[in-house]
Enzyme design. Structure first.
Site, PDB file in Angstrom:
ATOM      1  N   ASP A 199       0.840  -1.197   0.000  1.00  0.00           N
ATOM      2  CA  ASP A 199       0.000   0.000   0.000  1.00  0.00           C
ATOM      3  C   ASP A 199       0.880   1.253   0.000  1.00  0.00           C
ATOM      4  OD1 ASP A 199      -1.943   2.006   0.607  1.00  0.00           O
ATOM      5  OD2 ASP A 199      -3.140   0.527   1.682  1.00  0.00           O
ATOM      6  N   VAL A 247      -7.209   6.206  -3.947  1.00  0.00           N
ATOM      7  CA  VAL A 247      -7.222   5.847  -2.533  1.00  0.00           C
ATOM      8  C   VAL A 247      -7.333   4.329  -2.392  1.00  0.00           C
ATOM      9  CG1 VAL A 247      -8.080   8.064  -1.721  1.00  0.00           C
ATOM     10  CG2 VAL A 247      -9.711   6.300  -2.370  1.00  0.00           C
ATOM     11  N   THR A 248      -7.199   3.846  -1.167  1.00  0.00           N
ATOM     12  CA  THR A 248      -6.870   2.443  -0.919  1.00  0.00           C
ATOM     13  C   THR A 248      -7.958   1.449  -1.297  1.00  0.00           C
ATOM     14  OG1 THR A 248      -5.312   3.038   0.821  1.00  0.00           O
ATOM     15  CG2 THR A 248      -6.213   0.807   0.896  1.00  0.00           C
ATOM     16  N   PHE A 249      -9.127   1.550  -0.705  1.00  0.00           N
ATOM     17  CA  PHE A 249     -10.133   0.520  -0.942  1.00  0.00           C
ATOM     18  C   PHE A 249     -10.610   0.499  -2.400  1.00  0.00           C
ATOM     19  CE2 PHE A 249     -11.961  -1.668   2.946  1.00  0.00           C
ATOM     20  CZ  PHE A 249     -10.773  -1.593   3.647  1.00  0.00           C
ATOM     21  N   HIS A 255      -7.715  -1.143  -4.471  1.00  0.00           N
ATOM     22  CA  HIS A 255      -7.509  -2.572  -4.218  1.00  0.00           C
ATOM     23  C   HIS A 255      -8.615  -3.404  -4.863  1.00  0.00           C
ATOM     24  CE1 HIS A 255      -4.288  -1.698  -1.304  1.00  0.00           C
ATOM     25  NE2 HIS A 255      -3.938  -2.940  -1.579  1.00  0.00           N
TER      26      HIS A 255
END
Length: 414
Positions: A51, A85-87, A90
């Site tokens: 990440d 951004v992360t979610f 992913h």
């Protein structure tokens, strides 16, 4: 430039070989093609996410293991989806869909039926607009193991990974590696052929200290060592030569400062907005009764920021059609942050969420394993390209998404 389909390339190579050397007795030309395909397919695939890892963290002395994988494998900077951004990213990596299409449109958003989504949400309905690769693999009879990948704790379309664990941020990197390796020690009928592994400390250090800080470099070195531990564990089990390692990141990181803040209070009364997500990207809905005020004061260009009604978001961002996206979307200049004076930015650090074409937001892609062209450098990679690549390496058919399979053909092209 014209690109040969992978299947056509393998057919051409196999037929050329058979015309030169002859087809083995009793083996048809199609059997020769099938053998060529099988020879280049790994026994297992391990997808590793670091990440917040920027591609330019490589080659600076902290990443000898990753540098070795790059030198003997395929590498390219990769464009994340917006918002970076992360979610959302992913889930893009494993579904092949942009956030606007798989429905995880931010780290926090509101669904009209399900309510507020946060990174702790476990309701399957938040996730079922897309099908992650582990669901596709399980449906095809391939066992999977997922460690901490966003979405992997949830039953999606009635399917869970064969092996998974609730997210534990306190679990050290080496322990995460050991858990993934332990799944490979199971009896053959329980052993996963697809595994995912997630590291978050580089992102955490980047947020707290900035992308160029010594603390971030130390986190990079720690994850690199953990990946080295994984490689040694695979070698000790005699699995390394038949394993495809795919190392990715979800986005990069940009340096931020209290001197680079867009104060929403200077544009309009913050009470006129219900902010869904803020900071390096802003999504919001007008407070009921204040729609006209928000339209007049917020929509348009501002110093270091531009805001649109969701229907008018530029097409290149592929964002705004999903009903979960706030009615207003603001693109913030890289390195700047939105804030209100009652919640000010007080220290330097790092952030992401910016324009997905910004160099600071570039993500990582490294592939290493059977059939990978050593030293291959890739261009124009997008995070939506990873899911079709994984499906091809596993030999399964996956739902068609936003990715272009041809973008990763060069990974294994002679």
């Amino acid at each position: 430039m014209f690109r040969f389909p992978l299947a056509g390339l393998i057919v051409a190579v196999a037929l050329a070989l058979s015309s030169c050397a002859g087809t083995p007795t009793g083996q048809s030309p199609q059997a020769a093609v099938d053998a060529a395909v099988q020879a280049a397919r790994p026994d297992r695939v391990i997808l590793i996410s670091i990440d917040g890892f920027r591609p330019d963290y490589l080659g600076k002395g902290q990443t000898p293991v990753l540098d070795g994988l790059v030198a003997t494998g395929a590498f390219g900077p990769m464009r994340p989806s917006f918002p970076s951004v992360t979610f959302p990213n992913h889930y893009t990596l494993v579904t092949g869909l942009h956030p606007d299409h798989h429905g995880v449109v931010a780290n926090r958003f509101t669904d009209a039926r399900l309510g507020v989504f946060t990174m702790a949400s476990k309701e399957s309905g938040f996730w079922d607009q897309g099908e992650p690769i582990w669901v596709t693999a399980e449906k095809a009879g391939i066992r999977t193991g997922t460690l901490f990948w966003p979405g992997s704790e949830v039953e999606i379309r009635g399917v869970r990974p064969s092996h998974w664990a609730p997210f534990d941020q306190g679990m050290p990197g080496d322990a995460r590696v050991d858990r993934v390796l332990s799944w490979l020690d199971l009896p053959a009928d329980q052993r996963p052929r697809l595994e995912t592994l997630y590291f978050d400390i580089v992102d955490t250090a980047g947020h707290r200290n900035g992308p160029d800080a010594p603390e971030t470099r130390a986190a990079v070195a720690s994850v690199d060592a953990s990946i080295g531990r994984l490689i040694e564990g695979l070698k000790a089990r005699g699995l390394y030569d038949r394993t495809m390692l795919v190392v990715v990141s979800d986005h990069g990181m940009a340096a931020t400062s209290p001197d680079r803040v867009i104060w929403l209070d200077d544009i309009l009364d913050p009470a006129a907005l219900k902010i869904g997500y803020g900071g390096a990207v802003l999504t919001a809905d007008p407070t009921p009764g204040r729609e006209a005020e928000v339209q007049q004061k917020l929509i348009g260009r501002h110093p270091h920021m531009e805001c649109w009604n969701k229907a008018d978001v530029p097409a290149r961002l592929v964002y705004g059609s999903n009903p979960r996206v706030g009615r207003i979307v603001c693109l913030v200049e890289t390195g700047w942050l939105t804030a209100t004076r009652d919640r000010p930015v007080t220290r330097a650090g790092g952030a992401h969420g910016y324009d997905n074409q910004a160099p600071e937001m570039a993500a990582l892609f490294v592939a290493h394993g059977p059939g990978v062209a050593a030293g291959r450098r890739l261009s124009d990679l997008d995070s939506v390209d990873v899911q079709p690549f994984l499906a091809r390496m596993l030999g399964i058919s996956a739902p068609v998404g936003d990715g272009r399979p041809e973008d990763t053909l060069a990974v294994t092209r002679p």
